[in-house]
Design a protein around this motif. Structure first.
Motif, PDB file in Angstrom:
ATOM      1  N   ASN A   1      -6.418   4.994  -5.813  1.00  0.00           N
ATOM      2  CA  ASN A   1      -7.648   5.681  -5.431  1.00  0.00           C
ATOM      3  C   ASN A   1      -7.307   7.164  -5.333  1.00  0.00           C
ATOM      4  O   ASN A   1      -6.621   7.601  -4.405  1.00  0.00           O
ATOM      5  CB  ASN A   1      -8.157   5.143  -4.093  1.00  0.00           C
ATOM      6  CG  ASN A   1      -9.400   5.870  -3.621  1.00  0.00           C
ATOM      7  OD1 ASN A   1     -10.115   6.477  -4.423  1.00  0.00           O
ATOM      8  ND2 ASN A   1      -9.652   5.835  -2.325  1.00  0.00           N
TER       9      ASN A   1
ATOM     10  N   ASN B   1      -4.118   7.104  -2.588  1.00  0.00           N
ATOM     11  CA  ASN B   1      -3.890   5.878  -1.818  1.00  0.00           C
ATOM     12  C   ASN B   1      -3.965   4.720  -2.807  1.00  0.00           C
ATOM     13  O   ASN B   1      -5.001   4.520  -3.454  1.00  0.00           O
ATOM     14  CB  ASN B   1      -4.934   5.711  -0.713  1.00  0.00           C
ATOM     15  CG  ASN B   1      -4.749   6.731   0.396  1.00  0.00           C
ATOM     16  OD1 ASN B   1      -3.809   6.648   1.168  1.00  0.00           O
ATOM     17  ND2 ASN B   1      -5.638   7.715   0.455  1.00  0.00           N
TER      18      ASN B   1
ATOM     19  N   LYS C   1      -2.940   0.597  -4.054  1.00  0.00           N
ATOM     20  CA  LYS C   1      -2.507  -0.770  -3.767  1.00  0.00           C
ATOM     21  C   LYS C   1      -1.799  -1.298  -5.008  1.00  0.00           C
ATOM     22  O   LYS C   1      -2.299  -1.183  -6.124  1.00  0.00           O
ATOM     23  CB  LYS C   1      -3.698  -1.659  -3.400  1.00  0.00           C
ATOM     24  CG  LYS C   1      -4.202  -1.429  -1.991  1.00  0.00           C
ATOM     25  CD  LYS C   1      -5.123  -2.543  -1.536  1.00  0.00           C
ATOM     26  CE  LYS C   1      -5.504  -2.358  -0.065  1.00  0.00           C
ATOM     27  NZ  LYS C   1      -6.371  -3.458   0.416  1.00  0.00           N
TER      28      LYS C   1
ATOM     29  N   SER D   1       0.847  -1.196   0.000  1.00  0.00           N
ATOM     30  CA  SER D   1       0.000   0.000   0.000  1.00  0.00           C
ATOM     31  C   SER D   1       0.880   1.242   0.000  1.00  0.00           C
ATOM     32  O   SER D   1       1.905   1.294   0.691  1.00  0.00           O
ATOM     33  CB  SER D   1      -0.913   0.008   1.235  1.00  0.00           C
ATOM     34  OG  SER D   1      -1.791  -1.101   1.210  1.00  0.00           O
ATOM     35  N   TYR D   2       0.454   2.239  -0.775  1.00  0.00           N
ATOM     36  CA  TYR D   2       1.251   3.452  -0.918  1.00  0.00           C
ATOM     37  C   TYR D   2       0.342   4.669  -0.842  1.00  0.00           C
ATOM     38  O   TYR D   2      -0.801   4.646  -1.302  1.00  0.00           O
ATOM     39  CB  TYR D   2       2.002   3.452  -2.262  1.00  0.00           C
ATOM     40  CG  TYR D   2       2.980   2.315  -2.400  1.00  0.00           C
ATOM     41  CD1 TYR D   2       4.315   2.468  -2.035  1.00  0.00           C
ATOM     42  CD2 TYR D   2       2.564   1.073  -2.867  1.00  0.00           C
ATOM     43  CE1 TYR D   2       5.215   1.417  -2.145  1.00  0.00           C
ATOM     44  CE2 TYR D   2       3.461   0.014  -2.976  1.00  0.00           C
ATOM     45  CZ  TYR D   2       4.775   0.199  -2.610  1.00  0.00           C
ATOM     46  OH  TYR D   2       5.655  -0.843  -2.706  1.00  0.00           O
ATOM     47  N   ALA D   3       0.854   5.730  -0.253  1.00  0.00           N
ATOM     48  CA  ALA D   3       0.136   7.000  -0.180  1.00  0.00           C
ATOM     49  C   ALA D   3       1.065   8.102  -0.674  1.00  0.00           C
ATOM     50  O   ALA D   3       2.264   8.106  -0.374  1.00  0.00           O
ATOM     51  CB  ALA D   3      -0.310   7.278   1.252  1.00  0.00           C
ATOM     52  N   GLN D   4       0.487   9.021  -1.441  1.00  0.00           N
ATOM     53  CA  GLN D   4       1.301  10.098  -1.979  1.00  0.00           C
ATOM     54  C   GLN D   4       0.420  11.321  -2.245  1.00  0.00           C
ATOM     55  O   GLN D   4      -0.781  11.195  -2.539  1.00  0.00           O
ATOM     56  CB  GLN D   4       1.986   9.655  -3.279  1.00  0.00           C
ATOM     57  CG  GLN D   4       3.246  10.437  -3.607  1.00  0.00           C
ATOM     58  CD  GLN D   4       4.156   9.677  -4.571  1.00  0.00           C
ATOM     59  OE1 GLN D   4       3.923   8.504  -4.859  1.00  0.00           O
ATOM     60  NE2 GLN D   4       5.189  10.331  -5.072  1.00  0.00           N
TER      61      GLN D   4
END
Length: 204
Positions: free
Chosen positions: A121, A83, A85, A54-57
């Motif tokens: 997302n 967000n 995946k 999972s990554y958030a940026q």
């Protein structure tokens, strides 16, 4: 006396011949059973190995359009929070193998390339746009492409790919353990795999 001796020799030859045929048949049955077991294990291993992360940026997007020969401009901008995946998968059903019963060798001739899938997302915040320069479908596609490109670069530098390769090696070790326990030889392309540690050093 000569006839008796000849009879004993013939009987010995017949008994020896029957035992030889029985042993040969038994060895052949064992070989076929072992081959079937290896083929079954190769099929069982042929599943999709997936490593997920999972990554958030956060991104900022802005665009300015000159109007009236530069007398004034129309702007639009947005703050974008992503967000995502990401998964890396090896479709092991596409692994190519060659089984040689004569030399009791299983050769892995091809391992498919890892498949990277990114599902972002995307949420937009603080959106402002002038009447003459509003967000369009082209802008959203451009933003999505930029997001995916940035995430891909980030994922390539992360441990996700390494983790996926470790999972792949773990599955290949099952093949090595099976073939080794049955007295068979495992090869990757033309290189003989002597132990489990060598699998970790293969260029996959």
């Amino acid at each position: 006396m000569r006839n008796i001796f000849l009879g004993i020799v013939i009987a010995f030859v017949i008994v020896f011949g029957l035992r030889y045929c029985e042993n040969k048949k038994e060895n052949r049955e064992i070989l076929e059973a072992n081959t079937a077991l290896i083929q079954k294990e190769l099929k069982n291993v042929g599943k999709l190995i997936v490593t997920e992360g999972s990554y958030a940026q956060v991104f900022s997007y802005s665009d300015s359009k000159d109007l009236m020969y530069g007398l004034f401009d129309a702007r639009k901008r947005a703050l974008i929070v992503v967000n995502a995946k990401a998964t890396i998968a090896y479709d092991l059903s596409k692994v190519k193998t060659d089984i040689d019963e004569t030399t009791k060798t299983v050769t892995i001739t091809n391992i498919p390339e890892p498949e990277l899938s990114i599902n972002p997302n995307i949420q937009y915040y603080d959106v402002t746009q002038d009447y003459l320069n509003q967000f369009t479908a082209s802008d959203y596609n451009k933003i999505k492409s930029r997001v995916e490109k940035s995430l891909k670069k980030k994922i390539e530098a992360s441990e996700l790919r390494t983790n996926a390769e470790n999972r792949l090696v773990s599955e290949l070790q099952k093949i090595y353990i099976l073939t080794n326990s049955m007295g068979w030889t495992l090869k990757y392309n033309s290189k003989v795999v002597e132990n489990e540690a060598e699998l970790e050093r293969l260029e996959l």
